[in-house]
Enzyme design. Structure first.
Site, PDB file in Angstrom:
ATOM      1  N   LYS A 102       0.830  -1.205   0.000  1.00 37.70           N
ATOM      2  CA  LYS A 102       0.000   0.000   0.000  1.00 37.70           C
ATOM      3  C   LYS A 102       0.871   1.264   0.000  1.00 37.70           C
ATOM      4  O   LYS A 102       0.651   2.185  -0.793  1.00 37.70           O
ATOM      5  CB  LYS A 102      -0.916  -0.016   1.219  1.00 37.70           C
ATOM      6  CG  LYS A 102      -2.026   1.006   1.199  1.00 37.70           C
ATOM      7  CD  LYS A 102      -2.993   0.779   2.363  1.00 37.70           C
ATOM      8  CE  LYS A 102      -3.717  -0.536   2.241  1.00 37.70           C
ATOM      9  NZ  LYS A 102      -4.683  -0.766   3.340  1.00 37.70           N
ATOM     10  N   ARG A 162      -3.710   3.101   8.464  1.00 38.23           N
ATOM     11  CA  ARG A 162      -3.942   1.795   7.846  1.00 38.23           C
ATOM     12  C   ARG A 162      -2.656   0.977   7.854  1.00 38.23           C
ATOM     13  O   ARG A 162      -1.567   1.526   7.849  1.00 38.23           O
ATOM     14  CB  ARG A 162      -4.412   1.946   6.393  1.00 38.23           C
ATOM     15  CG  ARG A 162      -5.797   2.513   6.201  1.00 38.23           C
ATOM     16  CD  ARG A 162      -6.134   2.549   4.710  1.00 38.23           C
ATOM     17  NE  ARG A 162      -7.509   2.937   4.455  1.00 38.23           N
ATOM     18  CZ  ARG A 162      -7.924   4.192   4.279  1.00 38.23           C
ATOM     19  NH1 ARG A 162      -7.044   5.176   4.350  1.00 38.23           N
ATOM     20  NH2 ARG A 162      -9.193   4.454   4.052  1.00 38.23           N
ATOM     21  N   GLY A 193      -8.372  -7.430   4.633  1.00 37.20           N
ATOM     22  CA  GLY A 193      -9.107  -7.640   5.871  1.00 37.20           C
ATOM     23  C   GLY A 193      -8.284  -8.212   7.004  1.00 37.20           C
ATOM     24  O   GLY A 193      -8.794  -8.433   8.090  1.00 37.20           O
ATOM     25  N   MET A 232      -5.467  -6.850   8.395  1.00 37.47           N
ATOM     26  CA  MET A 232      -4.926  -5.844   9.288  1.00 37.47           C
ATOM     27  C   MET A 232      -6.005  -4.810   9.624  1.00 37.47           C
ATOM     28  O   MET A 232      -7.081  -4.815   9.052  1.00 37.47           O
ATOM     29  CB  MET A 232      -3.717  -5.170   8.643  1.00 37.47           C
ATOM     30  CG  MET A 232      -2.585  -6.138   8.386  1.00 37.47           C
ATOM     31  SD  MET A 232      -1.998  -6.913   9.899  1.00 37.47           S
ATOM     32  CE  MET A 232      -0.816  -8.039   9.189  1.00 37.47           C
ATOM     33  N   ARG A 235      -3.837  -1.606  -5.860  1.00 38.00           N
ATOM     34  CA  ARG A 235      -3.023  -2.813  -5.725  1.00 38.00           C
ATOM     35  C   ARG A 235      -3.451  -3.778  -6.821  1.00 38.00           C
ATOM     36  O   ARG A 235      -4.553  -3.637  -7.370  1.00 38.00           O
ATOM     37  CB  ARG A 235      -3.206  -3.455  -4.347  1.00 38.00           C
ATOM     38  CG  ARG A 235      -4.636  -3.872  -4.037  1.00 38.00           C
ATOM     39  CD  ARG A 235      -4.785  -4.284  -2.591  1.00 38.00           C
ATOM     40  NE  ARG A 235      -6.176  -4.564  -2.247  1.00 38.00           N
ATOM     41  CZ  ARG A 235      -6.632  -4.673  -1.006  1.00 38.00           C
ATOM     42  NH1 ARG A 235      -5.814  -4.533   0.011  1.00 38.00           N
ATOM     43  NH2 ARG A 235      -7.907  -4.926  -0.768  1.00 38.00           N
ATOM     44  N   HIS A 251     -15.606  -8.535   2.720  1.00 41.26           N
ATOM     45  CA  HIS A 251     -14.529  -9.409   3.213  1.00 41.26           C
ATOM     46  C   HIS A 251     -14.716 -10.834   2.703  1.00 41.26           C
ATOM     47  O   HIS A 251     -13.778 -11.469   2.202  1.00 41.26           O
ATOM     48  CB  HIS A 251     -14.517  -9.382   4.744  1.00 41.26           C
ATOM     49  CG  HIS A 251     -13.505 -10.293   5.357  1.00 41.26           C
ATOM     50  ND1 HIS A 251     -13.808 -11.593   5.733  1.00 41.26           N
ATOM     51  CD2 HIS A 251     -12.202 -10.114   5.641  1.00 41.26           C
ATOM     52  CE1 HIS A 251     -12.725 -12.158   6.233  1.00 41.26           C
ATOM     53  NE2 HIS A 251     -11.739 -11.279   6.191  1.00 41.26           N
ATOM     54  N   ARG A 273       1.226 -46.952  -9.200  1.00 38.12           N
ATOM     55  CA  ARG A 273       1.343 -47.771  -7.989  1.00 38.12           C
ATOM     56  C   ARG A 273       0.623 -49.094  -8.246  1.00 38.12           C
ATOM     57  O   ARG A 273      -0.602 -49.140  -8.253  1.00 38.12           O
ATOM     58  CB  ARG A 273       0.718 -47.051  -6.796  1.00 38.12           C
ATOM     59  CG  ARG A 273       1.244 -45.631  -6.567  1.00 38.12           C
ATOM     60  CD  ARG A 273       0.393 -44.931  -5.528  1.00 38.12           C
ATOM     61  NE  ARG A 273       0.758 -43.554  -5.313  1.00 38.12           N
ATOM     62  CZ  ARG A 273       0.279 -42.519  -6.019  1.00 38.12           C
ATOM     63  NH1 ARG A 273      -0.592 -42.735  -7.010  1.00 38.12           N
ATOM     64  NH2 ARG A 273       0.659 -41.293  -5.739  1.00 38.12           N
ATOM     65  N   ARG A 299       5.888 -48.668 -10.645  1.00 37.60           N
ATOM     66  CA  ARG A 299       6.571 -49.100  -9.428  1.00 37.60           C
ATOM     67  C   ARG A 299       6.113 -50.503  -9.066  1.00 37.60           C
ATOM     68  O   ARG A 299       4.908 -50.775  -8.987  1.00 37.60           O
ATOM     69  CB  ARG A 299       6.266 -48.132  -8.276  1.00 37.60           C
ATOM     70  CG  ARG A 299       7.000 -48.484  -6.986  1.00 37.60           C
ATOM     71  CD  ARG A 299       6.695 -47.484  -5.887  1.00 37.60           C
ATOM     72  NE  ARG A 299       5.334 -47.611  -5.381  1.00 37.60           N
ATOM     73  CZ  ARG A 299       4.771 -46.762  -4.516  1.00 37.60           C
ATOM     74  NH1 ARG A 299       5.454 -45.721  -4.092  1.00 37.60           N
ATOM     75  NH2 ARG A 299       3.531 -46.950  -4.102  1.00 37.60           N
ATOM     76  N   GLU A 343      14.182 -43.156  -1.894  1.00 35.44           N
ATOM     77  CA  GLU A 343      13.312 -42.767  -0.784  1.00 35.44           C
ATOM     78  C   GLU A 343      13.919 -43.116   0.574  1.00 35.44           C
ATOM     79  O   GLU A 343      13.289 -42.902   1.609  1.00 35.44           O
ATOM     80  CB  GLU A 343      11.937 -43.428  -0.942  1.00 35.44           C
ATOM     81  CG  GLU A 343      12.000 -44.915  -1.207  1.00 35.44           C
ATOM     82  CD  GLU A 343      10.700 -45.488  -1.745  1.00 35.44           C
ATOM     83  OE1 GLU A 343       9.637 -44.963  -1.388  1.00 35.44           O
ATOM     84  OE2 GLU A 343      10.760 -46.461  -2.514  1.00 35.44           O
ATOM     85  N   SER A 393      13.908 -41.778  -9.430  1.00 35.49           N
ATOM     86  CA  SER A 393      12.698 -41.016  -9.140  1.00 35.49           C
ATOM     87  C   SER A 393      12.619 -40.860  -7.629  1.00 35.49           C
ATOM     88  O   SER A 393      12.632 -41.853  -6.902  1.00 35.49           O
ATOM     89  CB  SER A 393      11.461 -41.748  -9.660  1.00 35.49           C
ATOM     90  OG  SER A 393      10.296 -40.999  -9.354  1.00 35.49           O
ATOM     91  N   GLY A 428      11.040 -40.515  -4.285  1.00 35.29           N
ATOM     92  CA  GLY A 428       9.784 -40.681  -3.559  1.00 35.29           C
ATOM     93  C   GLY A 428       9.837 -39.837  -2.301  1.00 35.29           C
ATOM     94  O   GLY A 428      10.218 -40.306  -1.224  1.00 35.29           O
ATOM     95  N   ASN A 454       7.733 -38.566  -0.328  1.00 35.19           N
ATOM     96  CA  ASN A 454       6.896 -38.840   0.849  1.00 35.19           C
ATOM     97  C   ASN A 454       7.669 -39.674   1.866  1.00 35.19           C
ATOM     98  O   ASN A 454       7.822 -39.294   3.034  1.00 35.19           O
ATOM     99  CB  ASN A 454       5.619 -39.578   0.436  1.00 35.19           C
ATOM    100  CG  ASN A 454       4.777 -38.784  -0.534  1.00 35.19           C
ATOM    101  OD1 ASN A 454       4.884 -37.563  -0.603  1.00 35.19           O
ATOM    102  ND2 ASN A 454       3.948 -39.467  -1.290  1.00 35.19           N
ATOM    103  N   ASP A 455       8.183 -40.829   1.423  1.00 35.36           N
ATOM    104  CA  ASP A 455       8.961 -41.679   2.324  1.00 35.36           C
ATOM    105  C   ASP A 455      10.305 -41.053   2.670  1.00 35.36           C
ATOM    106  O   ASP A 455      10.797 -41.202   3.793  1.00 35.36           O
ATOM    107  CB  ASP A 455       9.176 -43.065   1.702  1.00 35.36           C
ATOM    108  CG  ASP A 455       8.019 -44.009   2.013  1.00 35.36           C
ATOM    109  OD1 ASP A 455       7.175 -43.643   2.857  1.00 35.36           O
ATOM    110  OD2 ASP A 455       7.952 -45.094   1.416  1.00 35.36           O
ATOM    111  N   CYS A 510       8.332 -37.917  -7.735  1.00 31.63           N
ATOM    112  CA  CYS A 510       6.958 -38.422  -7.906  1.00 31.63           C
ATOM    113  C   CYS A 510       6.158 -38.433  -6.610  1.00 31.63           C
ATOM    114  O   CYS A 510       5.088 -39.018  -6.552  1.00 31.63           O
ATOM    115  CB  CYS A 510       6.980 -39.824  -8.503  1.00 31.63           C
ATOM    116  SG  CYS A 510       7.775 -41.056  -7.464  1.00 31.63           S
ATOM    117  N   TYR A 551      12.009 -34.086 -14.771  1.00 28.18           N
ATOM    118  CA  TYR A 551      10.552 -33.992 -14.697  1.00 28.18           C
ATOM    119  C   TYR A 551      10.082 -33.998 -13.251  1.00 28.18           C
ATOM    120  O   TYR A 551      10.811 -34.383 -12.339  1.00 28.18           O
ATOM    121  CB  TYR A 551       9.894 -35.138 -15.471  1.00 28.18           C
ATOM    122  CG  TYR A 551      10.073 -36.508 -14.843  1.00 28.18           C
ATOM    123  CD1 TYR A 551       9.196 -36.981 -13.865  1.00 28.18           C
ATOM    124  CD2 TYR A 551      11.131 -37.332 -15.226  1.00 28.18           C
ATOM    125  CE1 TYR A 551       9.370 -38.230 -13.278  1.00 28.18           C
ATOM    126  CE2 TYR A 551      11.313 -38.579 -14.650  1.00 28.18           C
ATOM    127  CZ  TYR A 551      10.428 -39.024 -13.674  1.00 28.18           C
ATOM    128  OH  TYR A 551      10.596 -40.244 -13.087  1.00 28.18           O
TER     129      TYR A 551
END
Length: 890
Positions: A28, A98, A107, A109, A342, A461, A567, A623, A750, A769, A771, A773-774, A836, A856
């Site tokens: 602002k 402000r 909304g 602040m 803005r 809002h 999978r 996999r 992984e 690749s 993994g 997550n693991d 992946c 990739y």
């Protein structure tokens, strides 16, 4: 913080800042300085920097040295420009205070208007303006805002007093209150203030200003601000700036107005001035939804000169900023003032249309459109489901409101935010129904499927936040009356209680009784053209995670360039398949296992044929079996008894076998390549199914590129063992069929050890690749299934800034990804590397992968467009950085 300079002035055709200084002055403040410099009619003012906010919060609410002096100098700057005196009883200077962080947080602040008014100056204002009603209207508003924002008195307490007075007088609107009633209201507001604080209302304008500045700084750490930043993943900011501006008044009479407008329609992107205004009102009346405003085009009927001037300045601002603008304005006795501008928040549909239109208009380039005008979340929103129109009967429509944010939402009715969050935590889908929302509701708004309000407009809002988040929202539905106390709403004919199902259509602004079906959206020509530009600048592939032909086809529609993860375990849960799988698991010897696997082979081959056919000509990474075997067998006694009958095995024997499969820590147990090494016949069956399917399709003229991925490898020896099994089966299949298919064998990285010894694994593996997550679980030592018990606390306490299962931990897990990539490619230069896990569709994680040079990313079908855009923006960002560095050298 930087020495000396804390306050930056703007106004009178000059400014001490510009639009590039958002980090220091907030969005602002930077834009106010920019507008002042280019000659827009803005009220003069000054900005206290974000560095001061950081200092304040780090030093026990203390101000840095020199701030007080610079504050007084800046107030004198305004006094000299305006010919007014701050605190003067006859000719007082009033200001607004402000907030404004570097990233827009509508909304989030707090704002205070009319600061500087007191018992003496209100008389002077009335005398000077010849408008006693206006003066006391300003005073009562200031007491309300100051009490709410600065002292923490609930706004509802002032609202109740106001409603009570209107009932006593017999009027409906605030504007119908006369001078005597407003004087009475001021006294009643003061009583509310004193009752709640124990103090009389402050009369010293300098004291008011100090309190207000501190309130803005404190708002940065408020619960609602922290919640908003967390939901929107806003990090790395110093704090909020404080903007102090000379007051201009939209509430002096019928020749005054205030409003909010967008240079284009933020809901659908249409090139039209879009917004709302109120006659004889102040700005907060519009954005707070306190009165239902009028369409901006009606301004041309009542104030044609001001409307023409507004059109001129809005066009100039859009051209200057090269983006759709969200503008607040006030008209004081016929004179237009621009209060702020803005980049406007918009829906996904609008973002894409605006980007494409602006390129066609020659306002921006394709590169700018991709880099600046469309965010990843906008594409996410475009995939929102819609209600099936043929399913909606006229007698089911509960009411019509404003189409504040498109998309369909179906859920049970809740009337407060806390309840919405509680139900969401239980997995329930809810619609948050409020008379109007406020910043305190952001937690419930985030948890809800959609939002319904009975009051407020398209810039309220609820509307602004919902559009920013892609939440369906119907606002200002005055067909319904909401009763919080009795927990229901009614349209006069039908009453809907808490817990009842409703559906809302945020594109049409309708509310429907009951749980309706939804359908997937169709992508339009603007989307297709924009995504062509995205791919023009993108040089990293985006694949998908898909376990069946239907998901694969959907991903292709969204632009996937192959499959990064199939999978195979998901293929075993059909009725016939799961029985054969369970026979294999409980088999006592290899012969019985092979017989069970033989029954599974046709199913597996059929699955792979379907996926290969859909993905013809594109790589498909499959996999091998990953989860532990106990996940495929029942655990409840009744189910075990049924299975024992089906398998013709005594219950006790089967129960004992199933108990033996259970592990103390299955995540690190007998799974992945460990299963294939223990039972090579499993790997043999899967490899045979993959390669026979590939050969058969090749014989039918279909291009097939199978990539077989060995999971959970931690040593090169594990990989070599499984690779040899696969190659042996490949030789058998190719010799038998007389056809060769080019296939690759790689591994999923992984396990942290795999990253460390990636050079050894790369001697054998043709691709990696990650993994993630693991890899995240094993790097942190967190169980993804149990981490929810403490991750919220960790993020709240600042121990973690992000959920590492949603956004890749670049410092820790990312270091392992980087290490493995470098070590692998040191041995095998053409090593293909991808990711992946769930992180493959997270924009920040995609940018990280791009900068590491991965080939990739792979993500769920619906995240493919998001990943494509993130990859393109990452490429453009790197190219821009290189260009800037080259320019510096020149």
């Amino acid at each position: 913080m930087r020495p000396g300079k804390h306050v930056f002035t703007f106004g009178g055709g000059s400014a001490e800042g510009n639009k590039s200084m958002k980090a220091l002055l907030g969005g602002k403040g930077a834009n106010l300085a920019e507008m002042s410099a280019i000659g827009l009619p803005i009220p003069p003012g000054f900005t206290i920097s974000t560095e001061v906010c950081a200092y304040y919060n780090e030093h026990n609410n203390a101000w840095p040295q020199g701030l007080e002096e610079q504050l007084q100098e800046s107030v004198h700057f305004l006094e000299n420009l305006m010919g007014l005196k701050f605190g003067d009883s006859d000719d007082p200077l009033l200001v607004s205070v402000r907030s404004g962080a570097a990233v827009s947080m509508p909304g989030m602040m707090d704002t205070v208007l009319n600061l500087g008014i007191n018992d003496q100056s209100v008389i002077g204002i009335a005398r000077k303006t010849h408008n006693e009603r206006f003066a006391y209207d300003c005073y009562r508003r200031f007491i309300d805002m100051f009490g709410d924002v600065v002292m923490g008195i609930e706004h509802e307490q002032f609202e109740r007093v106001l409603e009570s007075l209107k009932k006593e007088v017999g009027v409906v609107n605030d504007t119908e209150l006369g001078v005597d009633e407003l004087k009475d209201l001021v006294d009643r507001y003061k009583a509310v203030y004193r009752k709640n604080t124990g103090y009389v209302f402050p009369q010293d304008p300098n004291e008011q200003l100090h309190f207000a500045i501190n309130a803005v700084f404190n708002s940065w750490s408020s619960k609602r601000a922290r919640t908003y930043r967390k939901i929107n993943r806003i990090t790395g900011l110093l704090g909020t700036a404080v903007n102090v501006e000379v007051m201009v008044y939209g509430n002096m009479g019928e020749d005054c107005a205030t409003g909010v407008c967008f240079t284009r329609n933020p809901a659908d992107g249409t090139d039209e001035l879009y917004g709302e205004f109120l006659i004889n009102a102040q700005g907060e009346d519009v954005v707070a939804g306190i009165r239902t405003p009028r369409n901006i085009n009606e301004l041309n009927d009542v104030m044609p000169e001001s409307y023409a001037e507004l059109l001129h300045w809005t066009n100039l601002l859009e051209t200057h900023y090269k983006d759709m603008q969200d503008i607040e304005f006030t008209i004081q006795q016929g004179k237009l003032y621009i209060l702020q501008t803005r980049n406007g928040k918009r829906t996904g549909q609008a973002a894409v249309k605006i980007a494409v239109d602006m390129v066609r208009e020659g306002l921006i380039t394709r590169r700018e459109a991709v880099m600046n005008l469309v965010e990843s979340r906008h594409l996410d929103q475009l995939l929102h489901p819609q209600l099936r129109s043929e399913e909606i009967r006229e007698d089911e429509i509960l009411g019509h409101g404003l189409p504040a944010s498109p998309g369909a939402a179906v859920g049970r009715v809740v009337f407060n935010s806390d309840h919405a969050e509680e139900e969401h935590a239980k997995g329930e889908k809810v619609i948050l129904v409020r008379i109007e929302t406020s910043p305190e509701d952001v937690g419930g708004m985030s948890a809800a499927e959609g939002i319904l309000t009975s009051r407020g407009g398209m810039t309220s809002h609820a509307a602004v936040v919902a559009r920013g988040w892609g939440k369906p929202c119907v606002a200002g539905c005055d067909d319904i009356i909401i009763n919080y106390e009795d927990q229901h709403f009614t349209n006069g004919d039908q009453t809907v209680k808490a817990g009842d199902w409703i559906s809302i259509d945020g594109a049409k602004g309708i509310v429907i009784l009951g749980k309706k079906e939804v359908e997937e959206p169709e992508m339009d020509d603007n989307y297709r053209e924009f995504m062509m530009w995205v791919d023009e600048f993108r040089d990293m592939d985006v694949r998908t995670n898909a376990d069946n032909p239907k998901d694969a086809a959907l991903a292709l529609k969204f632009g996937a360039q192959g499959i990064g993860l199939t999978r195979t375990e998901h293929m075993f849960f059909g009725e016939e398949r799961i029985l054969a799988m369970r026979k294999m698991i409980v088999a006592e010897n290899e012969s019985d296992r092979r017989n069970a696997l033989k029954a599974l082979l046709p199913f597996q081959k059929q699955d792979f044929r379907g996926i290969f056919k859909v993905m013809a000509g594109l790589p498909v990474t499959i996999r091998l079996l990953d989860p532990p075997l106990h996940e495929f067998v029942p655990s409840e006694k009744e189910e075990i008894e049924e299975l024992a009958i089906e398998l013709k095995i005594p219950f006790n024997k089967l129960n004992r076998k199933i108990r033996m499969l259970k592990e103390f820590n299955p995540m690190m147990g007998h799974r992945g390549c460990r299963l294939g090494i223990t039972y090579p016949e499993i790997t043999e069956m899967q490899a045979r199914a993959i390669l026979e399917a590939a050969v058969e399709l090749k014989q039918e003229g279909v291009e097939v590129y199978p990539e077989i991925m060995i999971p959970l490898v931690g040593t090169s020896e594990e990989f070599i063992h499984q690779h040899e099994v696969i190659d042996h089966i490949a030789a058998e299949v190719f010799n038998k069929k007389g056809v060769f298919v080019d296939y690759k064998v790689g591994t999923m990285i992984e396990i942290p050890r795999a990253a460390i010894v990636a050079d050894k694994i790369a001697e054998e593996a043709e691709f990696f690749s990650f993994g993630t997550n693991d890899l995240t679980q094993l790097t942190y030592g967190y169980s993804r299934d149990d981490a929810g018990k403490f991750l919220e606390v960790y993020m709240k306490e600042g121990i973690l800034h992000e959920d590492p299962f949603q956004t890749l931990d670049q410092e820790g897990v990312g270091s392992l990804v980087s290490m493995a990539t470098k070590r692998g490619r040191a041995v095998r230069k053409n090593l293909k590397v991808g990711i992946c896990g769930e992180h493959g569709g997270d924009p920040d994680s995609v940018r990280f992968c791009y900068n590491l040079g991965l080939n990739y990313v792979s993500c769920s079908p619906y995240r493919v467009p998001v990943a494509r855009l993130a990859a393109a923006q990452a490429a453009l960002s790197v190219n821009r950085k290189v260009a800037e560095e080259e320019a510096e050298l020149v």
